[in-house]
Design a protein around this motif. Structure first.
Motif, PDB file in Angstrom:
ATOM      1  N   ALA A 274      30.413  29.307  52.301  1.00 19.27           N
ATOM      2  CA  ALA A 274      29.944  29.241  53.989  1.00 19.27           C
ATOM      3  C   ALA A 274      29.137  28.003  54.018  1.00 19.27           C
ATOM      4  CB  ALA A 274      29.254  30.336  53.851  1.00 19.27           C
ATOM      5  N   GLU A 275      28.805  27.569  55.235  1.00 20.76           N
ATOM      6  CA  GLU A 275      28.018  26.537  55.807  1.00 20.76           C
ATOM      7  C   GLU A 275      26.670  26.969  55.696  1.00 20.76           C
ATOM      8  OE1 GLU A 275      28.808  24.775  59.742  1.00 20.76           O
ATOM      9  OE2 GLU A 275      30.814  23.577  58.830  1.00 20.76           O
ATOM     10  N   ASP A 276      25.721  26.298  55.130  1.00 19.80           N
ATOM     11  CA  ASP A 276      24.100  26.393  55.266  1.00 19.80           C
ATOM     12  C   ASP A 276      23.628  25.985  56.590  1.00 19.80           C
ATOM     13  OD1 ASP A 276      23.770  23.965  54.923  1.00 19.80           O
ATOM     14  OD2 ASP A 276      23.064  24.156  52.852  1.00 19.80           O
ATOM     15  N   ALA A 277      22.489  26.169  56.735  1.00 23.48           N
ATOM     16  CA  ALA A 277      21.903  26.026  58.031  1.00 23.48           C
ATOM     17  C   ALA A 277      21.872  24.293  58.433  1.00 23.48           C
ATOM     18  CB  ALA A 277      20.097  26.235  58.007  1.00 23.48           C
ATOM     19  N   ALA A 278      22.105  23.425  57.325  1.00 21.99           N
ATOM     20  CA  ALA A 278      22.173  22.127  57.337  1.00 21.99           C
ATOM     21  C   ALA A 278      23.509  21.653  57.591  1.00 21.99           C
ATOM     22  CB  ALA A 278      21.714  21.473  56.223  1.00 21.99           C
ATOM     23  N   GLY A 279      24.605  22.671  57.739  1.00 21.40           N
ATOM     24  CA  GLY A 279      26.052  22.180  57.832  1.00 21.40           C
ATOM     25  C   GLY A 279      26.387  21.910  56.480  1.00 21.40           C
ATOM     26  N   ARG A 280      25.881  22.192  55.455  1.00 18.55           N
ATOM     27  CA  ARG A 280      26.480  22.052  54.191  1.00 18.55           C
ATOM     28  C   ARG A 280      27.109  22.980  53.765  1.00 18.55           C
ATOM     29  NH1 ARG A 280      22.997  20.887  48.693  1.00 18.55           N
ATOM     30  NH2 ARG A 280      23.157  23.128  48.871  1.00 18.55           N
ATOM     31  N   ARG A 281      28.460  22.757  53.105  1.00 17.14           N
ATOM     32  CA  ARG A 281      29.192  23.893  52.423  1.00 17.14           C
ATOM     33  C   ARG A 281      29.159  23.726  50.844  1.00 17.14           C
ATOM     34  NH1 ARG A 281      32.834  26.757  55.306  1.00 17.14           N
ATOM     35  NH2 ARG A 281      33.552  25.802  57.270  1.00 17.14           N
ATOM     36  N   SER A 282      28.940  25.102  50.138  1.00 18.88           N
ATOM     37  CA  SER A 282      28.997  25.072  48.724  1.00 18.88           C
ATOM     38  C   SER A 282      30.435  24.630  48.479  1.00 18.88           C
ATOM     39  CB  SER A 282      28.646  26.074  48.126  1.00 18.88           C
ATOM     40  OG  SER A 282      29.111  27.476  48.769  1.00 18.88           O
ATOM     41  N   ALA A 283      30.639  23.848  47.413  1.00 19.86           N
ATOM     42  CA  ALA A 283      32.238  23.823  47.132  1.00 19.86           C
ATOM     43  C   ALA A 283      32.377  23.069  45.517  1.00 19.86           C
ATOM     44  CB  ALA A 283      32.369  22.458  47.966  1.00 19.86           C
ATOM     45  N   LEU A 284      33.304  23.599  45.198  1.00 14.25           N
ATOM     46  CA  LEU A 284      33.669  23.498  43.457  1.00 14.25           C
ATOM     47  C   LEU A 284      35.147  23.142  43.474  1.00 14.25           C
ATOM     48  CD1 LEU A 284      33.041  24.269  40.439  1.00 14.25           C
ATOM     49  CD2 LEU A 284      34.114  26.379  41.024  1.00 14.25           C
ATOM     50  N   TYR A 285      35.189  21.910  42.862  1.00 13.70           N
ATOM     51  CA  TYR A 285      36.600  21.064  42.875  1.00 13.70           C
ATOM     52  C   TYR A 285      36.981  21.184  41.332  1.00 13.70           C
ATOM     53  CZ  TYR A 285      35.136  19.545  47.264  1.00 13.70           C
ATOM     54  OH  TYR A 285      34.757  19.610  48.712  1.00 13.70           O
ATOM     55  N   GLU A 286      38.267  21.644  41.036  1.00 11.96           N
ATOM     56  CA  GLU A 286      38.724  21.674  39.623  1.00 11.96           C
ATOM     57  C   GLU A 286      40.363  21.794  39.535  1.00 11.96           C
ATOM     58  OE1 GLU A 286      38.116  25.629  38.000  1.00 11.96           O
ATOM     59  OE2 GLU A 286      37.990  26.512  40.069  1.00 11.96           O
ATOM     60  N   PRO A 287      40.667  20.978  38.310  1.00 16.14           N
ATOM     61  CA  PRO A 287      42.113  21.078  38.468  1.00 16.14           C
ATOM     62  C   PRO A 287      42.642  22.497  38.169  1.00 16.14           C
ATOM     63  CG  PRO A 287      41.049  20.635  36.259  1.00 16.14           C
ATOM     64  CD  PRO A 287      40.092  20.726  37.279  1.00 16.14           C
ATOM     65  N   VAL A 288      43.982  22.775  38.321  1.00 12.38           N
ATOM     66  CA  VAL A 288      44.495  23.976  38.381  1.00 12.38           C
ATOM     67  C   VAL A 288      44.676  24.597  36.753  1.00 12.38           C
ATOM     68  CG1 VAL A 288      46.499  25.563  38.795  1.00 12.38           C
ATOM     69  CG2 VAL A 288      45.395  24.413  40.617  1.00 12.38           C
ATOM     70  N   HIS A 289      45.067  23.333  35.954  1.00 12.36           N
ATOM     71  CA  HIS A 289      45.237  23.843  34.711  1.00 12.36           C
ATOM     72  C   HIS A 289      43.893  24.232  33.870  1.00 12.36           C
ATOM     73  CE1 HIS A 289      43.231  20.008  33.089  1.00 12.36           C
ATOM     74  NE2 HIS A 289      43.852  19.295  34.290  1.00 12.36           N
ATOM     75  N   GLY A 290      44.312  24.495  32.766  1.00 14.37           N
ATOM     76  CA  GLY A 290      43.269  25.073  31.718  1.00 14.37           C
ATOM     77  C   GLY A 290      42.889  24.131  30.668  1.00 14.37           C
ATOM     78  N   SER A 291      42.125  24.345  29.806  1.00 18.33           N
ATOM     79  CA  SER A 291      41.570  23.528  28.736  1.00 18.33           C
ATOM     80  C   SER A 291      42.715  22.925  27.758  1.00 18.33           C
ATOM     81  CB  SER A 291      40.372  24.398  27.732  1.00 18.33           C
ATOM     82  OG  SER A 291      41.088  25.431  27.156  1.00 18.33           O
TER      83      SER A 291
END
Ligand code: NAD
Length: 370
Positions: A274-291
């Protein structure tokens, strides 16, 4: 140079640190050649964190993730930690960070680079130029709905129950993400459910329709049953721009779409909250593959899934369309020039290591920048 934001890098286990090193190369290039600098932090997650702190995700790293504008993760896991108790397993670190960051929308692009169209299980002409984005609801639906469980119903028989449940709010917030993203693309959203046989699907369709009429009438909205969508993805995948769907259907359809593109080593993803009050969204980026423990430490891993995840980070968390596009174009050109890591190797092409692939990208970026 002022940093435009804070990124937390979590390389993780196995090939995670190797592919993350190639992202660092690009971060350096962005800073020196385009004056785009970030405040970088690095943390441990998964097995690496367990070794150092006895837990797959420390509270300090969790706090750093919450404080960052974006998190870029490599991968977690490996045979060394397979026998740990459930709460110590590397994957628990990943589940915790996803949950505490409140990531309710999972973005899975299926992008086919023309040079790799031959690697698809479909005919090249069906997938050449393919660029679709699946937005999957991530925290609701049948995986979490109550009641759930297995119960005895007497006479040695048992009953297993899961509940598909969605509320207006859950549907609106994920549909909103899809509509917003489509505005940066072809402005076409296909909403997918099974409203013909499921009440939750009917609600999904009605709520998406209501939201569309109220706020997104500039976007073209269509609806499709999930079973038909599964067929259409292999029959005529290029008909789609953005697909928005629930947790269960999204789980399957995003994997189906991924395979149209050929290799696990090429697939990026993003999960946003969700967006916080400052309009910033929490976001996590990752490849689909595993280790990928079978190739870890050998300089064999394909870094492109993580690099394309980084391009998504630039685009979605920092609105850096220009830089995201430059990186994607460099990937296109390196592949077009015939360089391949082992996982995407084709006859007549040049097999290169993880680091040589990263170096080649930087050379292409230099050329693109002129
Ligand atoms: P995997 O994705 O790690 O590997 C599957 C196969 O694909 C392997 O042969 C691997 O060598 C190859 N591969 C994967 N990524 C590649 C890349 N970038 N370049 C070249 N080849 C690549 O899946 P797995 O073998 O089922 O799982 C291995 C470990 O990873 C397990 O511990 C699992 O729990 C974990 N895992 C983690 C995540 C994550 O961190 N998000 C996702 C899936 C699996």
């Amino acid at each position: 140079m002022t940093a435009i934001g804070k990124i937390l890098l979590l390389p993780g286990d196995g090939i995670g640190p190797e592919v993350m090193a190639e992202v660092r190369r690009l971060l350096h290039w962005l800073e020196t050649r385009r004056g785009v600098a970030f405040t970088l932090e690095e943390g441990l997650i998964g097995g690496a964190s367990y070794e150092a702190h006895g837990t797959p995700l420390s509270n300090d790293t969790m706090a750093a993730a919450m404080a960052a504008d974006a998190v870029l993760l490599g991968a977690v896991g490996g045979p060394k930690w397979d026998t740990l108790p459930f709460d110590k397993k590397p994957e628990r670190g990943l589940l915790r960070i996803r949950k505490e960051m409140g990531l309710f929308a999972n973005l899975r692009p299926a992008l086919v680079f023309d040079a790799l169209a031959e690697a698809s299980s479909l005919k090249p002409e069906l997938v050449e130029g393919l660029d679709i984005l699946i937005v999957r609801e991530l925290t609701g639906g049948i995986y979490f709905g109550e009641p759930k469980g297995i119960e005895d119903i007497g006479n040695g028989a048992r009953r297993g129950v899961n509940t598909q449940v969605y509320t207006t709010e859950e549907i609106h917030r994920v549909a909103r993400v899809a509509f917003e993203l489509s505005r940066k693309r072809e402005k076409r959203v296909c909403s997918v459910e099974k409203s013909n046989v499921m009440e939750s699907g009917l609600l999904w369709r009605e709520e998406v329709t209501t939201l569309h009429a109220a706020e997104y009438s500039d976007v073209e909205l269509s609806h499709m049953y999930a079973d038909n969508c599964a067929m259409q993805l292999v029959r005529q995948p290029k008909q789609f721009d953005v697909i928005v769907t629930d947790n269960l259907f999204g789980d399957m359809l995003s994997d189906e779409a991924a395979m149209l593109t050929g290799s696990l080593g090429m697939l990026p993803s993003a999960s946003i909250g969700a967006e916080d009050a400052a309009g910033r969204r929490s976001a996590l980026y990752e490849p689909v593959h595993g280790s990928a423990p079978d190739i870890a430490g050998k300089d064999l891993a394909n870094p492109l899934a993580t690099i394309l995840s980084f391009a998504m980070l630039l685009r979605y968390s920092f609105d850096r369309e220009k830089e995201a596009g430059l990186i994607e174009e460099a990937v296109r050109r390196v592949l077009g020039g015939g360089l391949r890591t082992a996982d995407i190797m084709q006859p007549g092409k040049a097999k290169v290591s993880t680091s040589v692939m990263g170096e080649a990208l930087v050379r292409e970026l230099d050329k693109l920048e002129g």
